[in-house]
Structure formats: structure tokens, C-alpha cells
Motif scaffolding. Structure first.
Motif, PDB file in Angstrom:
ATOM      1  N   THR A  47       0.804  -1.214   0.000  1.00  0.00           N
ATOM      2  CA  THR A  47       0.000   0.000   0.000  1.00  0.00           C
ATOM      3  C   THR A  47       0.844   1.274   0.000  1.00  0.00           C
ATOM      4  N   GLU A  72      -8.516   6.424 -10.606  1.00  0.00           N
ATOM      5  CA  GLU A  72      -9.917   6.003 -10.649  1.00  0.00           C
ATOM      6  C   GLU A  72     -10.259   5.401 -12.013  1.00  0.00           C
ATOM      7  N   ASP A  75      -8.843   1.918 -12.050  1.00  0.00           N
ATOM      8  CA  ASP A  75      -9.696   1.047 -11.245  1.00  0.00           C
ATOM      9  C   ASP A  75     -10.798   0.402 -12.082  1.00  0.00           C
ATOM     10  N   GLU A  79      -9.970  -5.937 -12.198  1.00  0.00           N
ATOM     11  CA  GLU A  79     -10.647  -6.458 -11.018  1.00  0.00           C
ATOM     12  C   GLU A  79      -9.760  -6.323  -9.772  1.00  0.00           C
ATOM     13  N   GLU A  80      -8.486  -5.956  -9.976  1.00  0.00           N
ATOM     14  CA  GLU A  80      -7.585  -5.706  -8.846  1.00  0.00           C
ATOM     15  C   GLU A  80      -8.016  -4.430  -8.118  1.00  0.00           C
ATOM     16  N   ARG A  81      -7.798  -4.398  -6.798  1.00  0.00           N
ATOM     17  CA  ARG A  81      -8.069  -3.158  -6.069  1.00  0.00           C
ATOM     18  C   ARG A  81      -6.946  -2.170  -6.337  1.00  0.00           C
ATOM     19  N   LEU A  84      -8.593   2.918  -2.557  1.00  0.00           N
ATOM     20  CA  LEU A  84      -9.627   2.845  -1.528  1.00  0.00           C
ATOM     21  C   LEU A  84      -9.686   4.193  -0.815  1.00  0.00           C
ATOM     22  N   PHE A 146      -3.036   0.555  -3.843  1.00  0.00           N
ATOM     23  CA  PHE A 146      -2.480  -0.789  -3.699  1.00  0.00           C
ATOM     24  C   PHE A 146      -1.353  -0.938  -4.717  1.00  0.00           C
ATOM     25  N   ASN A 149      -0.549  -4.111  -6.875  1.00  0.00           N
ATOM     26  CA  ASN A 149      -1.651  -4.293  -7.820  1.00  0.00           C
ATOM     27  C   ASN A 149      -1.527  -3.322  -8.985  1.00  0.00           C
ATOM     28  N   THR A 153      -1.136  -4.434 -12.778  1.00  0.00           N
ATOM     29  CA  THR A 153      -2.165  -4.048 -13.737  1.00  0.00           C
ATOM     30  C   THR A 153      -1.572  -3.305 -14.927  1.00  0.00           C
ATOM     31  N   GLU A 236      -9.954  -1.084   7.743  1.00  0.00           N
ATOM     32  CA  GLU A 236     -10.058  -0.116   6.643  1.00  0.00           C
ATOM     33  C   GLU A 236     -11.409   0.581   6.616  1.00  0.00           C
ATOM     34  N   ASP A 258      -7.549  -5.922   5.246  1.00  0.00           N
ATOM     35  CA  ASP A 258      -7.874  -7.351   5.203  1.00  0.00           C
ATOM     36  C   ASP A 258      -7.206  -8.120   6.337  1.00  0.00           C
TER      37      ASP A 258
END
Length: 378
Positions: A47, A72, A75, A79-81, A84, A146, A149, A153, A236, A258
């Protein structure tokens, strides 16, 4: 095969630039000494924070806001985060330069910023136990990225667009003229019209092949995760990202994502790396554990315990601002480096800007303040 752009260093900035270049139809090669995402650079650890009202200087705000839009958008493509929205609280003693700059940049750019007393902070987020003299500035629209991720991506999308990635390859030599660049690797060589060097702590290992040394200092840093019996206060859903600034130190941290535990790191200090290729493991020095544990027990919970620690690298410039520019004497070689522990949040905006500079010679966001010419020795 000749590429339009060769990128040395496929981490945060390099992979982002690679993706945006392929989006514009460029044929791109990305080279990395490892296999990104990996733990040998500056993007691991899961993170990163993104803040908009920026204590490091108001000139960063347009880049932060533009980067937010791109995060954004990313995003929506996976499908990966990616992002947030937890909000980010900057807190410390009232009057510090950093906090005053946060407030000023929010006012200048009309950003929502809630001014909070220590009592208000402790009541809203019972995970905090701040002293009465603390003050906080809360940005509700900021949050957590993240990082691994993101790199994963960008890599997937770049490859889908036709990029070639040369992993576990070390650059041995670079031959260049005004029309073509040849990069010799441990396994073969590739040719391109332009070159981007975004190799993090290994940047000078690459630029010295061209007879250029940049004002960069790789620094060993640590970050840790902590467990507590009051985990429900730090989830979170119930706890923000945060930064703490006083006259002696700067810390940052994240809610428990998580169930991983509260993540805390110290932003200032660190140990300069004599050999960027050798990063001593967590626990090598007493302060690796002691610094963040003492901080956590003071400002969060007395029962907090270390769960896991890791090391990473900052690559610092003398003024802790970035370097984004063409190398002296090389109109077809750009460098992007010196992200000094606060660059990841901008990786989307910088990657897009690098792609634009390499194709159209014009960035979406003004990057003039990151020119090499501010350092007399270059």
C-alpha cells in the motif's frame, strides 16, 4: 526489431509510462533486473497513501489531483483493487511548516479539509490516543493505493497493447547517437529511437554507462505491521490513512487491510546505502523495530506488538523533489528518478506525462520544477 521507446526500470514510473506509451500506439520495450512487481525496488509492501492537500509543496497539488483521476480510471480497467477512499489525517503540533503547507494548499486549490482537535480525533477514531496539543487536518477524498496491484495491472495492460518485457536482465552497455539507441543486455541487445531511464536506486548504475552521475542517494528504509487486541478500531472501514509530523520526526501509516495489521513507517532518517544492490534485512539494526513500536504505543495503543517488518529503498535528491528531464547532451534519453519516498501517488500522472513528453514533447501537467538544471553540478 526497433522500438519507439526503450524503458530501463519497469517499476512504478517505468511500468506506468510503458502502459501510457502503448495506449498511444508506441512500440515499447521494458527492461527490469527482476520480475515486477517485486521486493527489490520501492513499490512493494502492498500500500501507499495518496494525499491532495500537499505538505511538501503546493506545486504538487495539480499533479496529485490529475493522478487521482487516472487512478480512478485504472480502477475501472481491472478487477484488482487500485484505490480505496479511507481519507487521510495529517496530525502533529500546530504551526509546523508541513501542516501549515497542507492547510495553505487546500485553501489555494479549494480542497475539502477538516481541521480537528486532538479530542475530536480521538473521539471519531478510538484507535488514536493523541496528546491535547495535537491538531489534525483530515482530507476525506484521499486514501490508499495498492502499489503492487498497480504495477501488476499496468504490466498486464501494456503487454496486452503489445509491449515486450525483458525481465531478469541487467543493462551492460548503452550505445547512442541522434537516431538510434542500442541497449546491450545480459542476454542480447535491443534497439530503439528513444530511451527512458526509471531505474530507482539503480539509476546511476545506468547513467554512468553514459558518463553521467546524478545527485541521488539511495537510503535504506523500514516499515512494519503491528497487531493489537483492539483490531476493530483499525480496520479499513473504521480508520484512516495518516501522517504525523513534528520537529523531530515524520511517520506515516495505514489501517489494517484485510486483517494484515496496522502498517507504520518512518519517513525521515534512514541509512544511506553504500551498495544499492545489498539491502540489509529488517532487524539488522535496533531502530528497525524500536522506532515504530515506540511511536505506535504512544499514539495508538499500549498493547500493540510487532507482527512483521520489511525494508525498502528511498532514492533521494538533495532537495527531496523529483528529477524528470532529458539527460545533458542526449535529446533522445529521458530520466525519471529521485522520487524520495513520496512519489508513488503520482505514478499514474507522471507515467502519462512521460509518455506525452516522449511522443508530443508536451506534458499534461507542468513538470518544470523537476528539471535537472536546478542542480549546478549537472
Amino acid at each position: 526489431m526497433e522500438y519507439d521507446v526503450i524503458i530501463i526500470g519497469a517499476g512504478s514510473m517505468g511500468m506506468s509510462a510503458g502502459y501510457y506509451l502503448t495506449e498511444s500506439g508506441q512500440k515499447v520495450a521494458l527492461i527490469d533486473s527482476y520480475d515486477p512487481p517485486h521486493e527489490a525496488g520501492s513499490h512493494h509492501g502492498g500500500t501507499r497513501l495518496i494525499r491532495h492537500a500537499y505538505g511538501e509543496g503546493g506545486n504538487y497539488v495539480p499533479l496529485a489531483l490529475h493522478s487521482q483521476k487516472l487512478w480512478e480510471a485504472l480502477d475501472e480497467k481491472t478487477e484488482e483493487r487500485i484505490f480505496l477512499r479511507t481519507g487521510v489525517l495529517n496530525f502533529g503540533v500546530k504551526g509546523t511548516v508541513f501542516l501549515e503547507t497542507v492547510k495553505k494548499s487546500a485553501e489555494t486549490h479549494q480542497l475539502p479539509l477538516e481541521v480537528m482537535t486532538a479530542e475530536e480525533i480521538n473521539k471519531r477514531w478510538p484507535g488514536f490516543q493523541l496528546d491535547d496539543d495535537s491538531i489534525g487536518y483530515f482530507e476525506k477524498n484521499s486514501g490508499v493505493l495498492f502499489s503492487e496491484n498497480v504495477v501488476r495491472t499496468y504490466r498486464s495492460l501494456a503487454v496486452k497493447n503489445g509491449a515486450d518485457i525483458y525481465v531478469n536482465n541487467t543493462v551492460q552497455a548503452i550505445e547512442t547517437n541522434s537516431n538510434q539507441i542500442t541497449v546491450k543486455l545480459t542476454d542480447g541487445e535491443i534497439k530503439g529511437k528513444q530511451l527512458l531511464i526509471s531505474a530507482g536506486k539503480g539509476t546511476n548504475q545506468v547513467t554512468t554507462l553514459l558518463g553521467i552521475t546524478l545527485p541521488l542517494t539511495p537510503v535504506r528504509k523500514t516499515f512494519s505491521w503491528f497487531r493489537t487486541t483492539k483490531e476493530m478500531n483499525y480496520t479499513e472501514e473504521s480508520f484512516p490513512g495518516w501522517g504525523h509530523i513534528d520537529d523531530d520526526s515524520t511517520y506515516y501509516g495505514f489501517p489494517s487491510m484485510d486483517g494484515t495489521g496496522i502498517k507504520i513507517g518512518r519517513h525521515d532518517q534512514g541509512r544511506p546505502l553504500v551498495d544499492p544492490g545489498k539491502l540489509e534485512p529488517f532487524g539488522t539494526y535496533p531502530e528497525d523495530e524500536q522506532e515504530t513500536l515506540a511511536f505506535a504505543q504512544k499514539y495508538f495503543s499500549k498493547d500493540i506488538e510487532l507482527k512483521e517488518g520489511r525494508v525498502c529503498t528511498y532514492t533521494n535528491t538533495p532537495d527531496e523533489d523529483f528529477i524528470i528531464d532529458y539527460l545533458p547532451g542526449h535529446a533522445n534519453i529521458m530520466v525519471a528518478c529521485g522520487f524520495s519516498g513520496h512519489g508513488f501517488k503520482f505514478a499514474s500522472g507522471i507515467g502519462e506525462s512521460l509518455a506525452r513528453l516522449l511522443t508530443e514533447r508536451e506534458s499534461v501537467v507542468n513538470l518544470e520544477s523537476f528539471r535537472l538544471s536546478r542542480f549546478d553540478e549537472i
